[in-house]
Design a protein around this motif. Structure first.
Motif, PDB file in Angstrom:
ATOM      1  N   SER A 124       0.824  -1.207   0.000  1.00  0.00           N
ATOM      2  CA  SER A 124       0.000   0.000   0.000  1.00  0.00           C
ATOM      3  C   SER A 124       0.856   1.254   0.000  1.00  0.00           C
ATOM      4  N   ILE A 125       1.891   1.283   0.844  1.00  0.00           N
ATOM      5  CA  ILE A 125       2.758   2.465   0.942  1.00  0.00           C
ATOM      6  C   ILE A 125       3.545   2.663  -0.348  1.00  0.00           C
ATOM      7  N   VAL A 126       4.155   1.590  -0.843  1.00  0.00           N
ATOM      8  CA  VAL A 126       4.963   1.688  -2.065  1.00  0.00           C
ATOM      9  C   VAL A 126       4.096   2.127  -3.239  1.00  0.00           C
ATOM     10  N   LEU A 127       2.891   1.599  -3.321  1.00  0.00           N
ATOM     11  CA  LEU A 127       1.994   1.937  -4.426  1.00  0.00           C
ATOM     12  C   LEU A 127       1.580   3.406  -4.365  1.00  0.00           C
ATOM     13  N   MET A 128       1.292   3.917  -3.172  1.00  0.00           N
ATOM     14  CA  MET A 128       0.903   5.323  -3.027  1.00  0.00           C
ATOM     15  C   MET A 128       2.041   6.257  -3.439  1.00  0.00           C
ATOM     16  N   VAL A 129       3.248   5.931  -3.033  1.00  0.00           N
ATOM     17  CA  VAL A 129       4.396   6.755  -3.401  1.00  0.00           C
ATOM     18  C   VAL A 129       4.624   6.697  -4.907  1.00  0.00           C
ATOM     19  N   TYR A 130       4.461   5.513  -5.487  1.00  0.00           N
ATOM     20  CA  TYR A 130       4.636   5.351  -6.936  1.00  0.00           C
ATOM     21  C   TYR A 130       3.624   6.186  -7.712  1.00  0.00           C
ATOM     22  N   VAL A 131       2.369   6.173  -7.283  1.00  0.00           N
ATOM     23  CA  VAL A 131       1.326   6.955  -7.953  1.00  0.00           C
ATOM     24  C   VAL A 131       1.610   8.448  -7.795  1.00  0.00           C
ATOM     25  N   ALA A 132       2.019   8.875  -6.595  1.00  0.00           N
ATOM     26  CA  ALA A 132       2.357  10.294  -6.369  1.00  0.00           C
ATOM     27  C   ALA A 132       3.512  10.721  -7.266  1.00  0.00           C
ATOM     28  N   ARG A 133       4.505   9.856  -7.440  1.00  0.00           N
ATOM     29  CA  ARG A 133       5.646  10.156  -8.315  1.00  0.00           C
ATOM     30  C   ARG A 133       5.187  10.372  -9.753  1.00  0.00           C
ATOM     31  N   TYR A 134       4.293   9.485 -10.231  1.00  0.00           N
ATOM     32  CA  TYR A 134       3.821   9.599 -11.612  1.00  0.00           C
ATOM     33  C   TYR A 134       3.021  10.888 -11.815  1.00  0.00           C
ATOM     34  N   LEU A 135       2.133  11.200 -10.875  1.00  0.00           N
ATOM     35  CA  LEU A 135       1.302  12.406 -11.007  1.00  0.00           C
ATOM     36  C   LEU A 135       2.150  13.669 -10.966  1.00  0.00           C
ATOM     37  N   ALA A 136       3.201  13.669 -10.136  1.00  0.00           N
ATOM     38  CA  ALA A 136       4.097  14.832 -10.090  1.00  0.00           C
ATOM     39  C   ALA A 136       4.878  14.961 -11.394  1.00  0.00           C
ATOM     40  N   LYS A 137       5.207  13.826 -12.010  1.00  0.00           N
ATOM     41  CA  LYS A 137       5.982  13.842 -13.251  1.00  0.00           C
ATOM     42  C   LYS A 137       5.179  14.408 -14.416  1.00  0.00           C
ATOM     43  N   ILE A 138       3.870  14.153 -14.445  1.00  0.00           N
ATOM     44  CA  ILE A 138       3.044  14.600 -15.574  1.00  0.00           C
ATOM     45  C   ILE A 138       2.391  15.954 -15.309  1.00  0.00           C
ATOM     46  N   GLU A 139       2.793  16.624 -14.241  1.00  0.00           N
ATOM     47  CA  GLU A 139       2.174  17.907 -13.899  1.00  0.00           C
ATOM     48  C   GLU A 139       2.323  18.895 -15.068  1.00  0.00           C
ATOM     49  N   GLY A 140       1.201  19.445 -15.506  1.00  0.00           N
ATOM     50  CA  GLY A 140       1.206  20.436 -16.571  1.00  0.00           C
ATOM     51  C   GLY A 140       1.419  19.878 -17.962  1.00  0.00           C
ATOM     52  N   LYS A 141       1.427  18.545 -18.107  1.00  0.00           N
ATOM     53  CA  LYS A 141       1.666  17.932 -19.415  1.00  0.00           C
ATOM     54  C   LYS A 141       0.383  17.310 -19.956  1.00  0.00           C
ATOM     55  N   GLU A 142       0.305  17.223 -21.260  1.00  0.00           N
ATOM     56  CA  GLU A 142      -0.796  16.537 -21.917  1.00  0.00           C
ATOM     57  C   GLU A 142      -0.470  15.045 -21.983  1.00  0.00           C
ATOM     58  N   ILE A 143      -1.389  14.232 -21.511  1.00  0.00           N
ATOM     59  CA  ILE A 143      -1.156  12.783 -21.514  1.00  0.00           C
ATOM     60  C   ILE A 143      -2.291  12.089 -22.251  1.00  0.00           C
ATOM     61  N   THR A 144      -2.003  10.901 -22.740  1.00  0.00           N
ATOM     62  CA  THR A 144      -3.026  10.068 -23.361  1.00  0.00           C
ATOM     63  C   THR A 144      -3.394   8.941 -22.407  1.00  0.00           C
ATOM     64  N   PHE A 145      -4.581   8.384 -22.592  1.00  0.00           N
ATOM     65  CA  PHE A 145      -5.011   7.291 -21.716  1.00  0.00           C
ATOM     66  C   PHE A 145      -4.095   6.081 -21.875  1.00  0.00           C
ATOM     67  N   LYS A 146      -3.634   5.829 -23.103  1.00  0.00           N
ATOM     68  CA  LYS A 146      -2.777   4.670 -23.350  1.00  0.00           C
ATOM     69  C   LYS A 146      -1.468   4.777 -22.576  1.00  0.00           C
ATOM     70  N   SER A 147      -0.832   5.958 -22.641  1.00  0.00           N
ATOM     71  CA  SER A 147       0.453   6.119 -21.946  1.00  0.00           C
ATOM     72  C   SER A 147       0.281   6.017 -20.440  1.00  0.00           C
ATOM     73  N   SER A 148      -0.770   6.632 -19.908  1.00  0.00           N
ATOM     74  CA  SER A 148      -0.982   6.579 -18.458  1.00  0.00           C
ATOM     75  C   SER A 148      -1.396   5.184 -18.013  1.00  0.00           C
ATOM     76  N   PHE A 149      -2.133   4.479 -18.865  1.00  0.00           N
ATOM     77  CA  PHE A 149      -2.560   3.122 -18.504  1.00  0.00           C
ATOM     78  C   PHE A 149      -1.362   2.192 -18.393  1.00  0.00           C
ATOM     79  N   ILE A 150      -0.432   2.338 -19.329  1.00  0.00           N
ATOM     80  CA  ILE A 150       0.750   1.469 -19.315  1.00  0.00           C
ATOM     81  C   ILE A 150       1.653   1.781 -18.136  1.00  0.00           C
ATOM     82  N   GLU A 151       1.927   3.052 -17.904  1.00  0.00           N
ATOM     83  CA  GLU A 151       2.900   3.433 -16.883  1.00  0.00           C
ATOM     84  C   GLU A 151       2.309   3.492 -15.481  1.00  0.00           C
ATOM     85  N   LEU A 152       1.027   3.802 -15.372  1.00  0.00           N
ATOM     86  CA  LEU A 152       0.417   3.973 -14.050  1.00  0.00           C
ATOM     87  C   LEU A 152      -0.504   2.819 -13.676  1.00  0.00           C
TER      88      LEU A 152
END
Length: 434
Positions: A124-152
């Motif tokens: 649970s802890i590792v997953l929450m940190v991983y999701v927070a890392r991904y959301l911080a990385k895409i801040e202000g960027k345009e993303i597609t559902f395919k790219s986010s589905f694969i990486e997140l």
């Protein structure tokens, strides 16, 4: 002691409420452990109290060391730990241990130590940190559902799929908290709706598959269904027995309670020191005691909100939300079960219920949050202290090198003096040899 307190960094309000909850836990755990000693005939009340003390001590040790680490380090650490956690979950899935004769496929026994560990708590802890890392990385960027589905979402669904067969309540809690986290992180709502729909579909598919082929894999689908049916049915059941005893304990406590250690229902509640410890608290300390515990959790929630608002980076804000809010919601779920607002889930009361891995992982989450809440001057002070330690270490190395150099010069001088005297070896000169 004063030096230790001064070394504690981060939000002092969070420190205070966490310490208070830990201190409050000792009396209920000590009292409720009588059920295991006198009814089941296992161990001693002092032994359970000491064991709980050791768990709390290890937990606060984890808080201290975790909160000393700069929180941005956890970005890379989450990527490293996620596949390790997946492997641990696979191992747990096939090698889950048995506790007191009952199937406990959520736990593994740590070799050479003899303690059990719930891998889903770490996941649970590792997953929450991983999701927070991904959301911080895409801040202000345009993303597609395919790219986010694969990486997140693929890593998220893999981890949740490994937890689900043995622990539906934890899976549901983690998934709901991740959905809340991505909503706060401004993940596109149309994508989030699609993901929630996929999650519901996969859950229904798993339940259907497990009912059609019950021996294909270990699962507890029948237990989930029976608990929901018992919760909505008027017929008496085992869960009704636990809930009835919990409600009797709460009703008996009235306003002021029976007094510390005077609980009667602790002798009848099977999980009186963990899942139903809130009922024991209300029975012994009354409505005032129960409201007091709820108040501490709500104040801790308030400090999480304030700290998330003050955090200077999106990653820091998301860490506090993703790691702090589940602690509060888990506490509310535990209390809701005790008063029959929710079906029996097996969720403990954070920092109060007995248990090792639940306390330790809660403390790790609190430590990461405290790392985020450190003030600029505290971070600067830690940087200066680190530089001072590195400078002191460099001075020691330089001094050691100088001493070695001086020793080498003395050896060369001695050799040169020996050659000038016409001897290559001082012992040869003593013995009269050329």
């Amino acid at each position: 002691m004063k030096q230790l307190i001064n070394s504690l960094k981060g939000d002092k309000g969070i420190w205070s409420f966490v310490v208070l909850l830990a201190l409050i836990s000792f009396m209920p755990v000590f009292s409720a452990s009588a059920n295991l000693v006198y009814v089941i005939g296992k161990g001693s009340t002092i032994g359970y109290l000491v064991k709980h003390l050791v768990h709390i001590f290890i937990g606060f040790t984890l808080i201290y060391f975790v909160h000393k680490v700069p929180y941005h380090y956890y970005k890379g650490l989450s990527k490293i730990l996620l596949p390790i956690v997946a492997l641990l979950l696979v191992y747990t899935f096939f090698q889950g241990t048995v506790i007191d004769g009952a199937n406990a496929s959520r736990w593994i026994k740590v070799p050479f130590v003899g303690v059990t560990f719930q891998t889903s708590a770490l996941a649970s802890i590792v997953l929450m940190v991983y999701v927070a890392r991904y959301l911080a990385k895409i801040e202000g960027k345009e993303i597609t559902f395919k790219s986010s589905f694969i990486e997140l979402w693929i890593p998220v669904f893999i981890v949740l799929a490994l937890i689900l067969p043995a622990n539906f309540s934890t899976t549901a809690l983690i998934f709901s908290m991740i959905c809340m986290l991505v909503f706060v992180g401004k993940y596109p709502l149309k994508y989030l709706g699609t993901v929630i729909g996929m999650g519901v579909f996969m859950l229904l598919f798993f339940v259907t598959f497990a009912k059609a082929f019950p021996k294909a894999m270990p699962n507890r689908v029948d237990t989930w269904i029976s608990r929901i049916e018992r919760f909505t049915s008027d017929e008496p059941s085992e869960d009704d027995y636990q809930i009835e005893k919990a409600k009797i304990a709460i009703a008996t406590g009235k306003v002021y309670g029976l007094g510390p250690g005077k609980s009667v229902q602790k002798n009848f509640l099977p999980q009186s020191s963990s899942d139903f410890i809130f009922a024991i608290i209300v029975e012994e300390y009354g409505l005032l005691g129960g409201i007091g515990v709820l108040f501490l959790y709500l104040m801790l929630f308030f400090r999480f909100l304030v700290s998330a608002h003050k955090a200077k980076t999106l990653f820091g804000k998301l860490l506090i939300v993703g790691l702090g809010f589940p602690i509060i919601f888990q506490a509310l779920i535990n209390m809701g079960v005790a008063v029959e607002l929710l079906p029996v889930t097996g969720q403990t009361l954070p920092l109060i219920s007995s248990g090792g891995s639940s306390i330790w992982m809660t403390c790790v989450a609190v430590g990461i949050i405290l790392s985020v809440t450190k003030k600029d001057e505290e971070v600067e002070q830690e940087r200066l202290e680190k530089e001072e330690r590195e400078a002191a270490l460099q001075r020691m190395i330089d001094k050691h090198l100088e001493e070695e150099a001086e020793g080498a010069e003395d050896a060369e001088t001695s050799a040169a003096y020996s050659i000038e005297d016409g001897t290559k070896n001082p012992m040869h000169a003593v013995m009269g040899k050329p």
